[in-house]
Scaffold this active site. Structure first.
Site, PDB file in Angstrom:
ATOM      1  N   LEU A  38      35.935  39.863  46.514  1.00 12.40           N
ATOM      2  CA  LEU A  38      34.920  39.187  45.569  1.00 12.40           C
ATOM      3  C   LEU A  38      34.451  40.401  44.277  1.00 12.40           C
ATOM      4  O   LEU A  38      33.848  41.460  44.488  1.00 12.40           O
ATOM      5  CB  LEU A  38      33.427  39.013  45.852  1.00 12.40           C
ATOM      6  CG  LEU A  38      33.878  37.876  47.542  1.00 12.40           C
ATOM      7  CD1 LEU A  38      32.148  37.438  47.709  1.00 12.40           C
ATOM      8  CD2 LEU A  38      34.414  36.724  47.213  1.00 12.40           C
ATOM      9  N   HIS A  42      32.673  36.636  40.985  1.00 13.93           N
ATOM     10  CA  HIS A  42      32.381  35.897  42.086  1.00 13.93           C
ATOM     11  C   HIS A  42      31.112  35.265  42.220  1.00 13.93           C
ATOM     12  O   HIS A  42      30.579  34.460  42.254  1.00 13.93           O
ATOM     13  CB  HIS A  42      32.800  35.886  43.039  1.00 13.93           C
ATOM     14  CG  HIS A  42      34.717  35.805  42.724  1.00 13.93           C
ATOM     15  ND1 HIS A  42      35.484  37.235  43.028  1.00 13.93           N
ATOM     16  CD2 HIS A  42      35.259  35.218  43.428  1.00 13.93           C
ATOM     17  CE1 HIS A  42      36.208  36.445  42.984  1.00 13.93           C
ATOM     18  NE2 HIS A  42      36.531  35.278  42.700  1.00 13.93           N
ATOM     19  N   SER A 191      39.836  40.013  38.207  1.00 15.40           N
ATOM     20  CA  SER A 191      40.155  39.092  38.755  1.00 15.40           C
ATOM     21  C   SER A 191      40.329  39.685  39.918  1.00 15.40           C
ATOM     22  O   SER A 191      40.611  41.073  39.746  1.00 15.40           O
ATOM     23  CB  SER A 191      42.287  38.520  38.131  1.00 15.40           C
ATOM     24  OG  SER A 191      43.202  38.216  38.812  1.00 15.40           O
TER      25      SER A 191
END
Length: 286
Positions: A38, A42, A191
């Protein structure tokens, strides 16, 4: 945290009952599906989920069905302990982190959800079967959690389109909510795979967001100019191997032709060193 389907269902039922006892007549359950590792992107999904409902469930599952034989399933970052600590700090206490054996007790599934023609282009062309694997696991998570809302990031634009279409086509009783891409200060879309980039590769990866910016600036000159402007930003980067840059109709995901006017979703995918990255942006062609 639980890795059991039975347990997460029980805990969600308990959370619903507790919410009703607090005077919330119809508590809304919001699901945030993730593959872990995460980052702030997120956590932005989590914050949106908390604003949309009363009970937030975050799933963490690296889904083998969506990885091809030559892809990075074995090396995909797994940081479960750190992830659960971040979620606890964010106020999320319902975390579903099943094993592959819990989700696929027979080692595979005999029944899969297929993504259709849109699942065979762009990401689907490069990663055959990827979206069938995504939709299959997402449908399982929807049945396990029974959410009222599911939250996804807009960075995975083709995935978001296909999940929304699956929900509509198969009459899932829930709403799919997209959240804007979170970017680093230099513009790179966040990402989990960014962790694989070396310093020089990370600098080269900025060509993807520059290409989308150039495409947006060229929108008034037509589709061909949009594509040319994007390629001009990427083609000179030695560390970037372009897979595709495409402009599609957001309503159908079909590529648009020169002469099209209106909003388009510009999508880019490239390999930077050994790391494959994607990004997208909605632009207006006039």
């Amino acid at each position: 945290m639980t890795d059991s389907i039975t347990s997460i269902r029980t805990r969600i039922d308990e959370a619903r009952s507790e919410a009703v006892a607090r005077g919330i007549r119809k508590p809304r359950v919001v699901l945030v599906p993730t593959m872990g590792a995460l980052h702030d992107g997120h956590l932005s999904l989590v914050r949106e989920a908390q604003a949309l409902g009363d009970i937030v469930v975050v799933s963490i599952f690296v889904n083998p069905l969506q990885f091809g034989p030559s892809e990075d399933l074995s090396t995909y970052p797994r940081t479960l302990e750190r992830d659960t600590a971040k979620l606890a700090e964010a106020g999320v206490h319902l975390v579903f982190a099943p094993t592959a054996a819990e989700m696929y007790p027979d080692g595979d599934v005999g029944t899969r959800v297929t993504a259709g023609e849109v699942g065979t282009i762009l990401e689907g062309r490069t990663r055959p079967g990827h979206f069938d694997g995504v939709l299959t696991v997402v449908s399982k998570l929807f049945h396990i959690v029974s959410p009222d809302v599911a939250v996804f990031g807009e960075k995975d634009g083709q995935q978001l389109f296909l999940v929304k279409r699956m929900v509509r086509d198969l009459n899932f009783p829930l709403e799919v909510h997209g959240v804007s891409t979170v970017r680093a200060e230099d513009g790179l879309a966040l990402s989990s795979r960014n962790a694989f980039l070396s310093d020089s590769e990370r600098q080269a990866a900025l060509a993807l967001s520059r290409a989308l910016e150039a495409a947006a600036s060229a929108g008034q000159q037509g589709v061909d100019a949009v594509l040319a402007a994007a390629h001009s930003e990427i083609d000179g980067e030695a560390l970037v191997e372009l897979d595709y840059f495409a402009a599609v109709d957001p309503a159908t995901f079909s590529p648009v032709d020169e002469g099209y006017t209106g909003p388009v979703l510009a999508l880019v995918a490239a390999r930077v060193g050994t790391t494959r990255l994607i990004d997208n942006r909605t632009i207006v062609v006039s």
